[in-house]
Design an enzyme around this catalytic site. Structure first.
Site, short mmCIF file in Angstrom:
data_model
loop_
_atom_site.label_atom_id
_atom_site.label_comp_id
_atom_site.label_asym_id
_atom_site.label_seq_id
_atom_site.Cartn_x
_atom_site.Cartn_y
_atom_site.Cartn_z
N ASN A 166 0.79 -1.22 0.00
CA ASN A 166 0.00 0.00 0.00
C ASN A 166 0.83 1.28 0.00
O ASN A 166 0.30 2.36 -0.26
CB ASN A 166 -0.95 0.01 1.21
CG ASN A 166 -0.21 0.02 2.54
OD1 ASN A 166 0.75 -0.71 2.73
ND2 ASN A 166 -0.66 0.85 3.46
N CYS A 330 -2.52 4.83 7.44
CA CYS A 330 -2.55 4.40 8.84
C CYS A 330 -1.33 4.90 9.61
O CYS A 330 -1.27 4.76 10.83
CB CYS A 330 -2.63 2.88 8.92
SG CYS A 330 -4.11 2.20 8.15
#
Length: 384
Positions: A166, A330
């Protein structure tokens, strides 16, 4: 009154920042929104109550949605789909279920370049007595499959390797890894959140035992994901009680519509985004001293992780009038170097100069050209 269109593909510099953070989240596709709307105001019944048509219609929508999600990802039946509140929840469910299935915590194999939720689950298993083997990765961000062969042992409960990273867009050879795991009788889980619709990934082709998906990475709503579990998978999934609460019908319909659209559009979308991304990189490379982090061949082209020499990535992301990030959503806000880039062996300066630019369905070539102009301008200002 005519309302102003503020979707990402109509935004320009001087209004809202143009959006280049599709790896963090995607806007809801208009077709997805239209499919969801009736379930807020008309078909609002509780799918658990089938004593009247409101509940029956909601129940039909749930069943149809699960069928669409299953067929879109290559599953053979809707009962292979466990709906979760997020991809993070699905990753945790897969990891912890596998790691705690036996009389004592088992052996897990994963890598330091996985999503933070996978790493957190692995750390949790270590704390409760499980054994975790962390595979090495090379400078291109690829896991060491030779090491994987050696590390699988009799008590190995799970191998968890994400398909597409990611932060970097690096694509692991998940098919080879799956064949290795099948030959050794080991359950394989992959986080396919960043690969569905971007690589041609399907669970029937990849032959994984479990796979994680998320709606808001494929132009669906935030707050819903799923875990695919192949029939006859050795791991018995321990589904928390709150996962069986009242079905979120609008979100499930949105997820299903997004999955169906993504599957049908993937071939053309992959080609279009690759062209825009590569032209962006060529143009940027001709103007500033930029390095691509991660493999230039084993990758998707919707995610570029870039380091610009002598520029702080966070400063660039804050100053530029385009929406980009310094890594995983995140981790955004952390001043610590990316664990993914660190595991790849990048030096501290290159890690801290890194930014992630990600492209999507509504990115145009004109947007990409304007983004290059903006990055060049900000880099010049930061160096003055």
């Amino acid at each position: 009154m005519k309302t102003r269109d503020t979707s990402p593909h109509t935004q320009h510099l001087g209004q809202a920042p143009m959006y280049f953070d599709y790896a963090a989240s995607t806007p809801v596709d208009g077709r997805v929104l239209q499919a969801m709307l009736p379930y807020f105001t008309q078909e609002f019944g509780n799918a658990s109550n089938v004593l009247h048509n409101y509940g029956k219609n909601a129940r039909r929508a749930v069943i149809r949605s699960l069928e669409l999600i299953a067929s879109s990802i290559g599953a053979t039946a809707p009962d292979q789909i466990i709906v979760t509140p997020s991809a993070t929840s699905a990753n945790w469910l897969a990891m912890v279920s596998a790691g705690t299935a036996g009389s004592k915590p088992g052996h897990i194999i994963t890598s330091p370049v996985e999503h933070s939720s996978v790493i957190a689950a692995a750390r949790h298993l270590e704390k409760i007595g499980g054994a975790v083997t962390w595979l090495e990765v090379n400078s291109n961000g690829l896991v060491n499959t030779d090491q994987l062969k050696k590390e699988i042992r009799q008590d190995t409960a799970l191998v968890s390797i994400g398909h597409v990273n990611n932060e970097t867009g690096v694509c692991q050879d998940i098919e080879s890894i799956s064949h290795l795991c099948m030959d050794r009788g080991v359950t394989l889980h992959t986080d396919a959140t960043q690969s569905f619709g971007k690589t041609g990934f399907r669970v029937d082709n990849a032959l994984v035992s479990m796979a994680t998906f998320s709606a808001h990475k494929i132009y669906g709503p935030i707050g819903i994901g799923c875990l695919y579990v192949r029939n006859n998978t050795a791991t018995k999934i321990s589904v928390p009680g709150d996962y069986s609460a009242t079905a979120n019908v609008p979100s499930l319909v949105g997820f299903a519509t997004a999955a169906e659209l993504t599957a049908s559009m993937s071939t053309s979308e992959i080609s279009r985004i690759k062209y825009i991304s590569m032209e962006f990189l060529r143009d940027l490379h001709s103007r500033v001293d930029v390095q691509l982090n991660g493999s230039s061949t084993n990758r998707t082209w919707d995610i570029l992780n870039l380091s610009i020499r002598n520029i702080d990535g966070a400063d660039l992301a804050r100053a530029a009038k385009i929406a980009i990030s310094t890594g995983s959503a995140c981790r955004t806000g952390s001043r610590e170097p990316s664990p993914t880039l660190h595991a790849m062996g990048l030096d501290i300066d290159r890690c801290r100069s890194a930014v992630r630019v990600s492209f999507g369905r509504f990115t145009t070539a004109t947007d990409a050209g304007a983004a290059v102009d903006e990055i060049q301008k900000v880099v010049s200002l930061l160096r003055d």
